[in-house]
Design an enzyme around this catalytic site. Structure first.
Site, PDB file in Angstrom:
ATOM      1  CE1 TYR A 163      -3.854   2.158   0.344  1.00 41.18           C
ATOM      2  CE2 TYR A 163      -2.990   3.186   2.165  1.00 41.18           C
ATOM      3  CZ  TYR A 163      -3.718   3.115   1.108  1.00 41.18           C
ATOM      4  OH  TYR A 163      -4.696   4.261   1.082  1.00 41.18           O
ATOM      5  CE  LYS A 167      -3.571   5.670  -1.491  1.00 44.47           C
ATOM      6  NZ  LYS A 167      -4.652   6.140  -2.296  1.00 44.47           N
TER       7      LYS A 167
END
Length: 257
Positions: A163, A167
């Site tokens: 994650y 990002k």
């Protein structure tokens, strides 16, 4: 302050709750026409649409799955057809993929499904989103893109390899998009929230722990509406020269104990 968003055509992904919901509402209050996407919670998206209408905005609800390029293309296509174009794209949708459920604490214990699907949806999914919206945004006289990141891309967290990496990849994506879309006047920026509250609470962190954490930050933790306000300003006519920037809305710097 007049933000120059009256009648602008806006697409906010992942707007059935949280930051996306607040951004959609803020755009509607400025007189924008707002399309919102949802993945599985159509009932929640419909409630947000009703709120947009009550705020004198025009609402359009469309399904979209961030991990499915054909779903992204369909959502963007329906929005452009409905509004006759697109001026603003807010990439807020996320794919958790169990990223924070039963995550291992050592990378050698990570499973393939805890890496590739999360990375592909949150990074590649937003690539496809921008790719599909780009032609319409180039034709706008006020083209704007805001991609929503997270401070986990900088501070990290145990088990958030995929994650956080996805990002962080958005930062590089925006840096390159400025050289492409910027030629046609489209501004591309990142908003990076930290721990964000909804009505003073957090969906995971208990209230007592949240209070202790918040007191360490110079401005406390932002509400989703605070993040949304930054998104809307970056997409407004008031923003004319902010390009490929990472704008942090994270409550400031933690005080040293």
């Amino acid at each position: 302050m007049e933000l120059g968003l009256q009648g602008k055509r806006v697409l906010v992904t992942g707007a059935s709750s949280g930051i996306g919901r607040e951004a959609a509402l803020a755009f509607a209050r400025e007189g924008a026409r707002v399309a919102i996407t949802y993945n599985s919670r159509k009932d929640a998206a419909d409630r947000v649409a009703a709120e947009l209408t009550a705020a004198d905005g025009e609402a359009f609800v469309v399904p979209m799955e961030l991990s499915a390029p054909e779903s992204i293309a369909d959502a963007v296509g329906q929005t452009v057809e409905r509004f006759g174009g697109l001026d603003v794209l807010v990439g807020n949708a996320v794919f958790w993929g169990g990223a924070f459920d039963d995550r291992p604490t050592r990378i050698e214990d990570a499973k393939p499904e805890q890496w590739l699907p999360i990375l592909r949806a949150n990074l590649e999914g937003n690539f496809h989103l921008v790719q599909q919206a780009a032609p319409a945004l180039r034709n706008s006289d006020q083209g704007r893109i805001v991609l929503v990141s997270t401070d986990l891309a900088e501070r990290g967290m145990t088990g958030s390899w995929a994650y956080g990496s996805a990002k962080a990849g958005l930062h590089g994506l925006a840096a390159s998009l400025q050289h492409d879309l910027g030629q046609d006047g489209v501004l591309v920026n990142i908003v990076m929230p930290g721990i964000t509250l909804e009505n003073g609470t957090h969906r995971v962190i208990p209230a007592e722990a949240l209070s202790q954490l918040s007191s360490r930050f110079t401005a406390g933790f932002p509400e989703a509406a605070d993040v949304a306000a930054t998104i809307v300003y970056l997409c407004s006519a008031r923003t004319t020269a902010t390009q490929a920037e990472i704008v942090r809305v994270n409550g400031g710097t933690a005080r040293v104990a």
